[in-house]
Write a protein that holds these residues in place. Structure first.
Motif, short mmCIF file in Angstrom:
data_model
loop_
_atom_site.label_atom_id
_atom_site.label_comp_id
_atom_site.label_asym_id
_atom_site.label_seq_id
_atom_site.Cartn_x
_atom_site.Cartn_y
_atom_site.Cartn_z
N PRO A 175 13.47 -16.19 81.85
CA PRO A 175 13.92 -14.96 81.46
C PRO A 175 15.54 -15.14 81.24
CG PRO A 175 13.38 -14.77 83.63
CD PRO A 175 12.93 -16.09 83.41
N PRO A 176 15.98 -14.51 80.34
CA PRO A 176 15.72 -13.58 79.35
C PRO A 176 14.91 -14.16 78.33
CG PRO A 176 17.86 -13.32 79.12
CD PRO A 176 17.57 -14.29 80.44
N VAL A 177 13.96 -13.93 77.57
CA VAL A 177 13.39 -14.31 76.25
C VAL A 177 13.52 -13.27 75.27
CG1 VAL A 177 11.42 -15.02 74.74
CG2 VAL A 177 12.08 -16.37 76.97
N VAL A 228 2.09 -2.56 76.49
CA VAL A 228 2.28 -4.00 76.25
C VAL A 228 3.71 -4.21 76.42
CG1 VAL A 228 1.93 -6.09 74.74
CG2 VAL A 228 0.02 -4.29 75.05
N VAL A 229 4.55 -3.71 75.72
CA VAL A 229 6.05 -4.02 75.39
C VAL A 229 6.62 -3.61 76.90
CG1 VAL A 229 8.15 -3.08 74.63
CG2 VAL A 229 6.35 -3.44 73.13
N ASP A 230 6.39 -2.68 77.49
CA ASP A 230 6.84 -2.43 78.98
C ASP A 230 6.35 -3.61 79.93
OD1 ASP A 230 8.20 -0.36 78.06
OD2 ASP A 230 6.79 1.10 79.00
N ARG A 231 5.25 -4.03 79.75
CA ARG A 231 4.87 -5.16 80.83
C ARG A 231 5.51 -6.36 80.50
NH1 ARG A 231 1.34 -9.51 81.43
NH2 ARG A 231 0.96 -9.35 79.19
N LEU A 232 5.75 -6.61 79.13
CA LEU A 232 6.41 -8.01 78.78
C LEU A 232 8.19 -7.81 79.28
CD1 LEU A 232 4.76 -8.70 75.43
CD2 LEU A 232 4.44 -9.82 77.70
N ARG A 233 8.45 -6.53 79.17
CA ARG A 233 9.87 -6.20 79.37
C ARG A 233 10.12 -6.31 80.97
NH1 ARG A 233 10.50 -1.52 77.14
NH2 ARG A 233 11.53 -2.13 75.65
N GLY A 234 9.01 -6.16 81.73
CA GLY A 234 8.91 -6.34 83.24
C GLY A 234 9.06 -7.84 83.64
N LEU A 235 8.42 -8.72 82.70
CA LEU A 235 8.12 -10.25 82.93
C LEU A 235 9.70 -11.07 82.48
CD1 LEU A 235 4.76 -11.00 81.65
CD2 LEU A 235 5.48 -10.80 83.95
#
Length: 315
Positions: free
Chosen positions: A38-40, A52-59
């Motif tokens: 990260p970050p990507v 989905v967006v929030d989960r990926l943001r957390g990654l």
């Protein structure tokens, strides 16, 4: 002593939820974070779903609107909806590593558009103004070579320069029934119009709409899990309404309007192509707190479509 819960038969549409293109796009972001750390950066929402967006943001994903928000030296992913040609060209000019998560079925429409323009055809594109997929598709061809059609009324207003040299394509997430009516109107007005070799509306959109039609006529209410900017989810709610079931689009269980829902005996439930199954279960659990729920899954043929990941992520 608590009163017994009212009984509720829950008809769950099948198929529902993630399609192969959405699954691939999410996997591309996940693998890019693993590969590059990260970050990507991701240009626009990878798919239209806040969970989905929030989960990926957390990654470690960072979602941006434009390429100039991506710092030099960091990878960027383009969303599943597709982008105009100028976007990857700008990324290349800056020397950015980029990954294209455009759904392959959207890419197929892009290639069709290019071939039709090369053949000298003018394209009538059936879609919704401002949708990212429409913007991306228009960005594949020179300005003025494609005209947007949103309704049958638009067909009546067309004044093409060369009526005998037209073709049409469609956004992949439209209402099957509405699009068929628009196509019929185009073919009546312009008998020589060239149709695409195969249906542009994607298999997942068609299958999910058919699944809703199968159950909606039996339901007193229909809940559709999806984002308000998700075209395919909005179409599911429309299909339910037309089939006789008052429908509401919700993003999560917390969005259920219990006053609107009331105490029905039969409720239908489905999810748009960008909504994960975990949100379906969340809604089922919320209903089970108020009702004695009996679940029934619609009969269907399993979807076996899969799409390959970019070579640079699986090498």
């Amino acid at each position: 002593m608590s009163l017994p819960k009212p009984e509720l038969q829950l008809l769950i549409a099948a198929p529902r939820g993630f399609c192969a293109g959405v699954d691939r796009a999410i996997k591309i972001v996940e693998l890019a974070i693993e590969r590059f750390g990260p970050p990507v950066y991701v240009r626009h929402e990878i798919v239209h779903n806040r969970f989905v967006v929030d989960r990926l943001r957390g990654l470690g994903a960072v979602f941006v609107q434009e390429l100039d928000e991506v710092p030099d030296g960091r990878p960027v992913v383009f969303s599943a909806h597709g982008v105009p040609k100028v976007v990857p060209a700008a990324a290349q000019a800056r020397g950015l590593d980029y990954l294209d998560a455009t759904c392959p079925l959207v890419s197929k429409v892009h290639r069709q558009a290019e071939r039709l323009i090369e053949a000298g055809r003018h394209i009538l594109f059936i879609g919704h103004d401002g949708h990212p997929e429409v913007i991306g598709t228009f960005g594949q061809v020179p300005p003025g070579t494609m005209t947007l059609i949103e309704s049958i009324e638009d067909v009546a207003l067309l004044e093409p320069a060369d009526p005998g040299n037209l073709s049409f394509l469609t956004q992949t997430t439209l209402s099957v029934d509405d699009t068929a009516q628009i196509v019929e109107a185009l073919q009546v007005r312009f008998p020589a119009i060239l149709a695409p070799r195969s249906e542009d509306i994607c298999y997942a959109t068609s299958n999910r709409q058919a699944a809703v039609k199968t159950i909606a006529s039996h339901c007193e209410r229909m809940l559709v899990i999806g984002a308000p900017n998700s075209s395919n989810s909005l179409r599911l709610a429309e299909v339910a309404e037309r089939s006789g079931a008052p429908a509401r689009l919700i993003q999560r269980a917390a969005d259920i309007d219990w006053d609107w829902l009331g105490t029905p005996r039969i409720v239908g439930l489905t999810a748009g192509a960008s909504a994960p199954e975990i949100l379906v279960r969340e809604v089922v659990e919320a209903l089970a707190e108020r009702f004695e729920v009996t679940e029934e899954i619609g009969e269907h043929e399993p979807e076996r479509m899969t799409f390959k990941l970019p070579r640079e992520l699986v090498a």
